[in-house]
Write an enzyme that holds these catalytic residues in place. Sequence first.
Site, short mmCIF file in Angstrom:
data_model
loop_
_atom_site.label_atom_id
_atom_site.label_comp_id
_atom_site.label_asym_id
_atom_site.label_seq_id
_atom_site.Cartn_x
_atom_site.Cartn_y
_atom_site.Cartn_z
N HIS A 113 0.79 -1.07 -0.02
CA HIS A 113 -0.14 -0.03 0.09
C HIS A 113 0.73 1.17 0.03
O HIS A 113 1.57 1.54 1.02
CB HIS A 113 -0.86 -0.06 1.09
CG HIS A 113 -1.86 1.15 1.11
ND1 HIS A 113 -3.08 0.96 1.55
CD2 HIS A 113 -1.56 2.58 1.16
CE1 HIS A 113 -3.85 2.21 1.64
NE2 HIS A 113 -2.91 3.20 0.97
N HIS A 160 1.64 5.33 -1.71
CA HIS A 160 1.20 6.71 -2.42
C HIS A 160 2.49 7.35 -3.18
O HIS A 160 3.26 7.46 -2.44
CB HIS A 160 0.62 7.50 -1.64
CG HIS A 160 -0.79 6.91 -1.01
ND1 HIS A 160 -2.00 7.27 -1.57
CD2 HIS A 160 -1.05 6.54 0.15
CE1 HIS A 160 -3.04 6.85 -0.67
NE2 HIS A 160 -2.35 6.25 0.26
N LYS A 218 -9.17 -0.50 -5.71
CA LYS A 218 -9.09 0.17 -4.50
C LYS A 218 -10.52 0.82 -4.13
O LYS A 218 -11.13 1.57 -4.91
CB LYS A 218 -8.23 1.38 -4.64
CG LYS A 218 -7.99 2.27 -3.40
CD LYS A 218 -7.73 1.46 -2.12
CE LYS A 218 -8.01 2.34 -0.86
NZ LYS A 218 -6.77 2.81 -0.09
N HIS A 251 -10.23 0.83 1.98
CA HIS A 251 -10.17 1.80 3.07
C HIS A 251 -11.34 1.44 3.95
O HIS A 251 -12.39 2.08 3.61
CB HIS A 251 -10.10 3.08 2.37
CG HIS A 251 -9.90 4.25 3.56
ND1 HIS A 251 -8.60 4.93 3.73
CD2 HIS A 251 -10.72 4.57 4.54
CE1 HIS A 251 -8.71 5.69 4.74
NE2 HIS A 251 -9.89 5.60 5.33
N HIS A 303 -4.64 -0.88 5.99
CA HIS A 303 -3.94 -0.05 7.20
C HIS A 303 -4.78 -0.26 8.42
O HIS A 303 -5.39 0.70 8.76
CB HIS A 303 -3.68 1.40 6.71
CG HIS A 303 -5.13 1.91 5.72
ND1 HIS A 303 -6.13 2.02 6.20
CD2 HIS A 303 -4.69 2.72 4.92
CE1 HIS A 303 -6.88 2.41 5.33
NE2 HIS A 303 -5.97 2.91 4.24
N ASP A 358 1.60 2.62 3.53
CA ASP A 358 0.71 3.88 3.53
C ASP A 358 1.58 5.11 3.65
O ASP A 358 1.04 6.07 3.79
CB ASP A 358 -0.41 3.85 4.50
CG ASP A 358 -1.71 4.87 3.96
OD1 ASP A 358 -1.64 5.36 2.90
OD2 ASP A 358 -2.42 5.20 4.85
O1 DOR Z 1 -3.14 9.32 5.69
C1 DOR Z 1 -3.63 8.90 4.73
N1 DOR Z 1 -3.18 9.50 3.61
N2 DOR Z 1 -4.71 8.27 4.52
C2 DOR Z 1 -5.26 7.96 3.48
O2 DOR Z 1 -5.93 7.29 3.15
C3 DOR Z 1 -4.84 8.54 2.36
C4 DOR Z 1 -3.58 8.98 2.32
C5 DOR Z 1 -3.16 10.27 1.40
O3 DOR Z 1 -3.57 9.91 0.14
O4 DOR Z 1 -2.52 11.27 1.56
ZN ZN Z 2 -3.63 5.00 1.68
#
Ligand code: DOR
Ligand code: ZN
Length: 353
Positions: free
Chosen positions: A18, A20, A104, A141, A179, A252
């Site tokens: 997971h 970003h 997702k 999520h 998460h 995450d």
């Molecule tokens: O803390 C987070 N940041 N939780 C999420 O679900 C998304 C993520 C983000 O994209 O910044």
């Molecule tokens: Zn995330």
Amino acid sequence: MTKPQPDSLTIRQPDDWHLHLRDGAMLAAVAPETARHFGRAIIMPNLVPPVVTGAEAASYRERIRAALPPGSAFEPLMTLYLTEGTDPADVAAAHTAGIATAVKLYPAGATTNSASGVRDIEAVRPVLERMAEIGMPLCVHGEVTDPSVDIFDREAVFIDKVLKPLRKKVPDLKVVMEHITTQTAVDYVRDQKKNLAATITTHHLVINRNAILAGGIRPHYYCLPVAKRESHRLALVEAAVSGDPRFFLGTDSAPHTDPMKLQPCGCAGIFSAPVTLSCLAEVFGAALRLDKLEAFVSLNGPRFYGLPPNEARVTLRRGAPLSLPERIETGEGPVTLFDPGFPLHWHVETEAP
Ligand code: DOR
Ligand code: ZN
């Protein structure tokens, strides 16, 4: 008698289930940070606009590949952002073509860039049924968005109100509860015999809600789902170090620039990619379970996704405390690294690509 813990550990190269990576200048800055240690990562699709179709995922994957250091073998595993307009045929075609690994589910409004997410789970039933047929996992999520539900309860309520009914209706769907932050989620996952696993982040193994709120508000520890009380953190650690194949790492890691974090309504997200493996070695070492680290970071995830573990190896070696920068510079501004609040002694040595 406590087991002596080793000072070095060679394991299969980890994956991040997971992650970003964002886009543009931020992508260029953060992609090498993950590619340095990890073999693969499940890439979150919550860009603006979101990555909804197979064609959009293919083009995002190209942008990620272009951001990797020359010679990097890092493999981005793409996800599609589920909307109420998602076409089941497009999802299945992207899976068959090897473009999309998973889909997702963001409940609309649950977190960063989730506005195009799902309001009515029944509206996406045909997509979920198609995914169940072809064995394509759904990454979830798991928080309800009802403003009347306390933010610390939103995960537990999601399990009861959304996840349990959904898994009854589509029992063959493979679901990753992402998460997880509560004992409730750990217990629920442990209770299920098949088609359910959970990722656990680095930061939820390290901090509880005091880190965010006690002695002053600390935006760099704010993420979603928000960290819960200490008893929940301990349950997560126990699940992670247990070796149970249903629990694996999804960092995450979610970079936001400092100005976006440090404002009256700051963004949710913790940037942990550069320090994750060192932090995890500290956590597993403190639990006297370094022997289970490989299962959590390198074996359990591929097993659930039906992929082979990585062939490459990484060595973790305990030494002098790491000296890390507080933040990295990106073309969009500085991004602060996750600070676990204790020194990190574990150095990560990777094989040459
Ligand atoms: O803390 C987070 N940041 N939780 C999420 O679900 C998304 C993520 C983000 O994209 O910044
Ligand atoms: Zn995330």
